[in-house]
Enzyme design. Structure first.
Site: not given
Ligand SMILES: CCCCCCCC/C=C\CCC/C=C/C(=O)SCCNC(=O)CCNC(=O)[C@H](O)C(C)(C)COP(=O)(O)OP(=O)(O)OC[C@H]1O[C@@H](n2cnc3c(N)ncnc32)[C@H](O)[C@@H]1OP(=O)(O)O
Ligand SMILES: Cc1cc2nc3c(=O)[nH]c(=O)nc-3n(C[C@H](O)[C@H](O)[C@H](O)COP(=O)(O)OP(=O)(O)OC[C@H]3O[C@@H](n4cnc5c(N)ncnc54)[C@H](O)[C@@H]3O)c2cc1C
Length: 593
Positions: A69, A108, A351
């Site tokens: 992303t 993350g 996701e």
């Protein structure tokens, strides 16, 4: 890691359960490493690349995440702007963030934890763009963990939840990596820069499909934990008089409390079985794909997208109902429920944002509907689309599994047909294909939810009819299965009745049945949540403790609040007392005036 070796945990599932038990409140900062980074190296790397990198990942000599992303794009992968340009002179790829919006944003554990990333970037070679591909990128020095030159990395700041995960941003400035750091199982770039394309461009999206399958299980885990806490608390909490002048009642004896919680208990069991069913389908089709058989790849993609979206939406709504059913104490972190919600609600976005995921499934249903109308054969899970919509329900007082599955099949088939006919009507009005699609997506979302709901009900019924279960357990599970299905009809009656599929008497039967099932399940409610066998350490809840000592636990929890470390807080001396003194002085002045 060593502890898991000592305990002999070999399967990823066992390791994941151990990790969650070890870090129940905050998500592990290594969740993405183990859950996404290492499996993607295994599935998207060549055998040589896997042999080289997977052992490093599994032994935590290399710690990674999945960086796809960007500030400007998350959903639309084809719109990602990070570039990876092949330099044949040096046999390297040059990674670059050409625009502000191309900065990697959200990955993350990228902020402070990992030393490697799998980066999704637009591949350029010989002056041509070949779309998005994955690249293994070292982002920190393996000796002192400093950020590699040519990179800017940082944390994105506070979030609604996910506090254990340092989601970060990452900017590339002509950052070079070896050619062999492109994951080349499906697509390749040769030394001379020639591009070898994959059998299917979407094979690169495989990691996301895998995580979506895992997330269906996460929806079960989080909803069931909230249900355990709320049901146990409802058994302990006494409030108000059910009988005038009598003792205060267990709140679980109020029909409204049962109507809140027991369908969520049934949903938890339904989602556990659906997650297991989804995992089995994924295992079969992904192994076919790894052997080069891509025939069922669209079906897997559609099912994973739909169930991920459906189950996370339902789970998050259900967790909120569980929290509110615990009254004021549910709003406290002492209940454990706010943390469960904050950690899973992101799954409606990550996701694959749920609406977008549902539309992927809808697109597949639209194509299958057309094939069905032509008389072509359809995959078993989709054959209901050719259901005769003129048939009416045969549901009787017993609300048999057969009549319930038939109702869900009819509802889904009818709603898919309505959406497809709207799409076709739009085209006949002269709309371009993409407009005809966009102007029918609201009914397609509703139809896709019905499709997923059918999968879960049918899966539950199939397992009960196939598995050998002792009669007493089978009876209770059948009550849960019937409650899940009947409650779903009662709560969506309009969709089931729109074409007169049920008559008035059958509607009355269903409304009576759902209330009767609450009474049937009441005696076993606590046993049914105890059956999940979550230890108190995992629930981290004063309300959901196995021993039911709620008030003692709340009192101890409150006394441990950091605010209680001192009797008078510094804010008194810094703000309250000066304010009061000022007020009293001004009062004296006004009195003198
Ligand atoms: C108990 C604890 C609880 C918490 C647990 C936490 C544990 C930690 C776990 C996770 C932490 C979070 C980690 C998060 C990571 C991320 O978020 S990574 C980034 C994820 N991003 C996405 O998912 C992006 C979503 N977007 C897409 O997938 C795609 O853009 C798209 C929406 C699918 C569209 O793609 P595209 O535009 O390329 O394709 P289309 O034109 O729509 O379709 C073309 C055809 O391709 C088929 N297709 C698309 N995708 C796939 C696929 N993956 N597999 C197979 N086929 C695919 C599509 O169906 C079309 O086919 P058709 O032409 O035949 O119709
Ligand atoms: C907790 C968390 C953890 C994350 N971890 C990671 C990570 O580790 N790695 C990573 O790469 N990313 C990660 N992400 C990012 C995540 O993958 C994206 O946020 C997600 O894919 C959604 O994309 P987006 O943010 O661009 O939303 P958008 O797509 O911009 O969504 C905004 C709105 O637009 C709508 N929309 C968009 N496209 C369409 C369409 N075609 N049709 C109809 N409506 C549409 C959506 O439905 C939504 O309502 C994480 C995000 C969160 C919240």
């Amino acid at each position: 890691m060593d502890r898991m070796e000592e305990l002999g945990f070999r399967s990823e599932t066992d390791r994941q359960i151990f990790r969650e038990a070890a870090a129940p409140v905050e998500l592990s900062p290594f969740g993405l490493h183990s859950g996404m980074f290492v499996p993607t190296l295994e599935r998207q790397g060549t055998p040589e690349q896997s042999r080289k990198w997977v052992p490093l990942g599994k032994s935590f000599k290399m710690i990674g995440t999945y960086a796809q992303t960007e500030l400007g794009h998350g959903t639309f992968i084809r719109g990602l702007e990070t570039t990876a340009t092949f330099d044949p002179e040096t046999q390297e790829f040059i990674l670059d963030s050409p625009t502000l919006s191309s900065i990697k944003y959200w990955p993350g554990n990228v902020a402070k934890t990992v030393n490697h990333c799998l980066v999704m970037a637009q591949l350029y070679t010989q002056g041509k763009c070949h779309g998005t591909h994955l690249f293994l990128v070292q982002v920190r020095n393996m000796e002192d963990h400093t950020i590699m030159p040519g990179l800017e990395i940082g944390d994105i700041g506070p979030k609604l939840g996910f506090d254990g995960v340092d989601n970060g941003f990452m900017r590339f400035n002509k950052y070079r990596i070896p050619r062999m750091n492109m994951l080349m199982r499906y697509a390749k770039v040769l030394e001379n820069g020639d591009y070898i394309k994959p059998k299917n461009a979407k094979l690169t999206y495989g990691a996301m499909v895998m995580i979506r399958v895992f997330i269906v299980m996460d929806a079960f885990k989080t909803l069931s934990r909230a249900a355990v806490i709320a049901v146990r608390y409802s058994a302990v909490r006494r409030q108000s008089e059910l009988r005038p002048g009598g003792e205060e009642a267990q709140v679980m004896d109020y029909q409204t409390q049962q109507y809140k919680l027991f369908p969520l208990l049934a949903t938890s069991y339904a989602f556990l079985l659906a997650a297991e069913g989804m995992s089995q389908i994924y295992a079969k089709i992904s192994s076919d794909i790894e052997r080069g058989n891509l025939e069922d790849m669209p079906q897997l993609h559609a099912l994973a997208c739909g169930l991920k979206a459906f189950c996370t939406w339902v789970a998050c709504e259900g967790i909120e109902v569980c929290r509110m059913s615990c009254g004021g104490h549910g709003y406290s972190h002492a209940s454990g429920i706010p943390k469960i919600y904050a950690n899973i609600v992101g799954a409606c976005t990550y996701e694959g944002e749920n609406t977008v995921m549902m539309l992927q499934t809808a697109r597949y249903l639209s194509k299958c509907y057309i094939r069905g109308q032509r008389g072509e054969s359809l995959p078993e899970l989709i054959q209901y689309l050719t259901t005769d919509l003129n048939v009416k329900s045969t549901l009787g007082e017993d609300c048999s599994f057969e009549s319930l599955v038939a109702a869900y099949s009819h509802r889904a088939a009818r709603m898919v047909a309505v959406a497809c006919k709207l799409q076709q009507t739009n085209k006949k009005k002269g709309m371009a294909g993409h407009d005809a699609w966009n102007k029918s997506t609201v009914p397609f979302i509703a139809a896709t939810k019905a499709h997923c709901h059918l999968f879960i009900v049918r899966n539950f019924v199939t397992i009960l009819s196939q598995k050998k279960i002792d009669p007493a357990t089978h009876n209770v599970l059948s009550q849960l299965c019937t409650l899940y299905a009947v409650y779903g009809i009662v709560e969506n009656m309009g969709e089931f009745m729109q074409d007169g599929y049920f008559n008035q008497d059958q509607v009355s039967i269903l409304n009576r049945k759902v209330l009767a099932l609450l009474e049937d399940i009441r005696p076993n409610a606590v046993a049914l949540v105890d059956a999940f066998d979550y230890p108190d350490h995992l629930l981290q809840s004063c309300l959901g403790r196995y021993d039911g000592q709620v008030y003692e636990a709340l009192y101890e929890y409150s006394k441990s609040s950091p605010l209680n470390n001192t009797d008078i807080h510094s804010s008194y001396y810094n703000y309250i007392r000066p304010m009061m003194q000022k007020r009293s002085e001004s009062k004296n002045i006004s009195a003198k005036l």
